[in-house]
Design a protein around this motif. Structure first.
Motif, short mmCIF file in Angstrom:
data_model
loop_
_atom_site.label_atom_id
_atom_site.label_comp_id
_atom_site.label_asym_id
_atom_site.label_seq_id
_atom_site.Cartn_x
_atom_site.Cartn_y
_atom_site.Cartn_z
N ARG A 1 0.98 -1.34 -0.03
CA ARG A 1 0.15 0.02 0.01
C ARG A 1 0.86 1.18 0.01
NH1 ARG A 1 -3.19 0.73 4.63
NH2 ARG A 1 -1.88 -1.02 5.66
N ALA A 2 2.19 1.06 0.24
CA ALA A 2 2.90 2.43 0.31
C ALA A 2 3.37 2.92 -0.91
CB ALA A 2 4.47 1.93 1.00
N LYS A 3 3.37 4.25 -1.04
CA LYS A 3 3.85 4.74 -2.34
C LYS A 3 4.75 5.78 -2.09
CE LYS A 3 0.39 2.96 -4.86
NZ LYS A 3 0.24 1.88 -4.00
N ALA A 4 5.08 6.18 -1.11
CA ALA A 4 6.09 7.15 -0.72
C ALA A 4 6.63 6.95 0.60
CB ALA A 4 5.28 8.63 -0.86
N ILE A 5 7.56 7.80 0.83
CA ILE A 5 8.52 7.98 2.04
C ILE A 5 8.20 9.41 2.42
CG2 ILE A 5 10.84 7.45 3.10
CD1 ILE A 5 9.24 4.99 2.18
N ARG A 6 8.32 9.62 3.86
CA ARG A 6 8.31 10.84 4.59
C ARG A 6 9.64 10.68 5.74
NH1 ARG A 6 5.82 15.30 6.10
NH2 ARG A 6 5.53 15.74 8.55
N PHE A 7 10.41 11.78 5.48
CA PHE A 7 11.66 11.66 6.26
C PHE A 7 10.99 12.98 7.61
CE2 PHE A 7 12.79 10.66 2.09
CZ PHE A 7 13.38 9.52 2.30
N PHE B 1 15.40 15.31 13.83
CA PHE B 1 15.44 15.78 15.34
C PHE B 1 15.54 17.05 15.64
CE2 PHE B 1 19.72 13.88 14.64
CZ PHE B 1 20.41 14.69 15.11
N ASP B 2 15.72 17.94 14.50
CA ASP B 2 15.53 19.42 14.69
C ASP B 2 14.00 19.67 15.13
OD1 ASP B 2 14.42 19.56 12.17
OD2 ASP B 2 15.93 20.79 11.29
N GLY B 3 13.26 18.74 14.96
CA GLY B 3 11.81 18.94 14.99
C GLY B 3 11.17 19.63 14.10
N ALA B 4 11.56 20.27 13.06
CA ALA B 4 11.06 21.06 12.11
C ALA B 4 11.13 20.71 10.72
CB ALA B 4 11.62 22.60 12.36
N TYR B 5 12.12 20.36 10.11
CA TYR B 5 12.49 19.92 8.78
C TYR B 5 11.64 18.53 8.43
CZ TYR B 5 14.87 20.72 4.27
OH TYR B 5 15.29 21.09 2.97
N THR B 6 11.31 18.45 7.28
CA THR B 6 10.62 17.27 6.69
C THR B 6 11.00 17.22 5.27
OG1 THR B 6 8.47 18.10 6.12
CG2 THR B 6 8.51 17.17 8.16
N GLU B 7 10.98 16.00 4.79
CA GLU B 7 11.24 15.71 3.47
C GLU B 7 10.39 14.36 2.74
OE1 GLU B 7 11.90 16.44 0.48
OE2 GLU B 7 12.66 18.48 0.87
N SER B 8 10.43 14.39 1.57
CA SER B 8 9.55 13.34 0.83
C SER B 8 10.26 12.65 -0.31
CB SER B 8 8.07 13.80 0.68
OG SER B 8 8.19 14.60 -0.43
N LEU B 9 10.02 11.53 -0.75
CA LEU B 9 10.26 10.84 -1.86
C LEU B 9 9.33 9.89 -2.23
CD1 LEU B 9 14.13 9.99 -1.29
CD2 LEU B 9 13.42 11.85 -3.07
N THR B 10 8.94 9.99 -3.74
CA THR B 10 8.35 8.74 -3.82
C THR B 10 8.95 7.24 -3.64
OG1 THR B 10 9.19 8.61 -6.13
CG2 THR B 10 7.22 9.81 -6.03
N LEU B 11 8.17 6.35 -3.70
CA LEU B 11 8.66 4.95 -3.28
C LEU B 11 9.79 4.54 -4.33
CD1 LEU B 11 9.02 2.81 -1.11
CD2 LEU B 11 7.17 1.56 -2.37
N GLU B 12 9.49 4.91 -5.42
CA GLU B 12 10.50 4.67 -6.57
C GLU B 12 11.62 5.60 -6.42
OE1 GLU B 12 8.96 5.53 -10.52
OE2 GLU B 12 10.61 4.60 -11.57
#
Ligand SMILES: Nc1nc2c(c(=O)[nH]1)N[C@H]1C(S)=C(S)[C@@H](COP(=O)(O)O)O[C@H]1N2
Ligand SMILES: [Mo]
Length: 251
Positions: free
Chosen positions: A152-158, A161-172
């Motif tokens: 069911r997973a299509k993507a990854i969320r990062f 520990f700075d508590g603010a920054y986030t990122e994402s990638l598609t699973l591919e």
């Protein structure tokens, strides 16, 4: 130069509400310190003076100081004013979400997995480029295989520990062989200033994808745009094929 406004309103709800409503220029704490000045990063006063001095530039150039410093050198970026330091005993990387077995990795666990070393140029979306920079660590695909990603997973969320920054990638994209969970940069352990002990390294994409102070990896059913993507940057951040730029590819 880029023309991104300094306070692009978030097109999506901001899960980090504490950080979501101050102007970008104030939130962005840009360390424009050369490599030789590394020790200064942890100090308060000089950092504050530097930050004030570049405030007007930062307003126009939220992720960087395009063309302000000469030479092929790294800038230190953070969107928070202080980030805790983690080491061999305190660091944890949690992998969860749509996976078969949620798993926590220590630095020693990462060190026990097969290591990959890459030497590629680093390209920031604001224009600076650092040639031939070694990064090493564990392929993200290796970690994803270790925990087992749900169909069911299509993507990854990062998350960080700075508590603010986030990122994402598609699973591919996440399975690209040049995407590392990096513990080494320039053939040394990743320093705190550069996001150590563990940062993401997405070689083929603009450097904002390479989340510093990496602490969480979650498999999700759709792409959740990251910190800068909610402020106007492209989610699919291939170097030379995004963000209206034509830089030479990095990988
Ligand atoms: N946690 C976190 N990761 C981050 C950032 C940040 O502000 N916080 N900035 C991004 C941007 S815009 C760049 S260009 C690079 C800078 O990495 P460096 O500080 O090691 O040069 O980190 C990326 N990852
Ligand atoms: Mo950047």
């Amino acid at each position: 130069m880029n023309d991104y406004p300094s306070n692009v309103p978030s097109p999506l709800p901001d899960p980090e509400a504490d950080h979501g409503d101050t102007p970008v220029g104030r939130r962005v704490m840009l360390g424009m310190l050369g490599l030789g000045a590394l020790g200064v990063v942890a100090g308060g006063p000089i950092q504050d003076v530097v930050a004030k001095g570049i405030d007007t530039v930062a307003q126009k150039d939220p992720t960087g100081l395009a063309n302000l410093l000469p030479g092929n050198r790294f800038r230190y970026y953070t969107v928070t004013s202080d980030t805790p330091e983690m080491d061999e005993t305190t660091y944890r990387l949690q992998i969860g979400g749509l996976v078969d077995k949620e798993t926590t990795f220590r630095l020693s666990d990462l060190a026990a997995l097969p290591q990959t070393r890459l030497v590629r140029d680093v390209q920031c979306v604001t224009g600076w480029r650092v040639p031939k920079t070694p990064f090493a660590g564990v392929r993200l695909s290796t970690l994803l295989d270790a925990v087992g990603v749900s169909p069911r997973a299509k993507a990854i969320r990062f998350t960080c520990f700075d508590g603010a920054y986030t990122e994402s990638l598609t699973l591919e994209q996440a399975r690209h062989p040049e995407v590392l969970v990096a513990t080494s940069m320039e053939d040394e352990p990743v320093t705190h200033a550069h996001g150590g002990p563990v940062r993401l390294y997405v070689a083929p994409m603009y450097f904002y994808k390479s989340a510093k102070w990496l602490s969480g990896i979650d498999a999700t059913d759709k792409v959740i745009p990251g910190y800068w993507e909610r402020r106007g940057y492209d989610v699919d951040a291939w170097v030379g094929r995004s963000n209206g730029r034509d830089d030479a590819p990095t990988a």
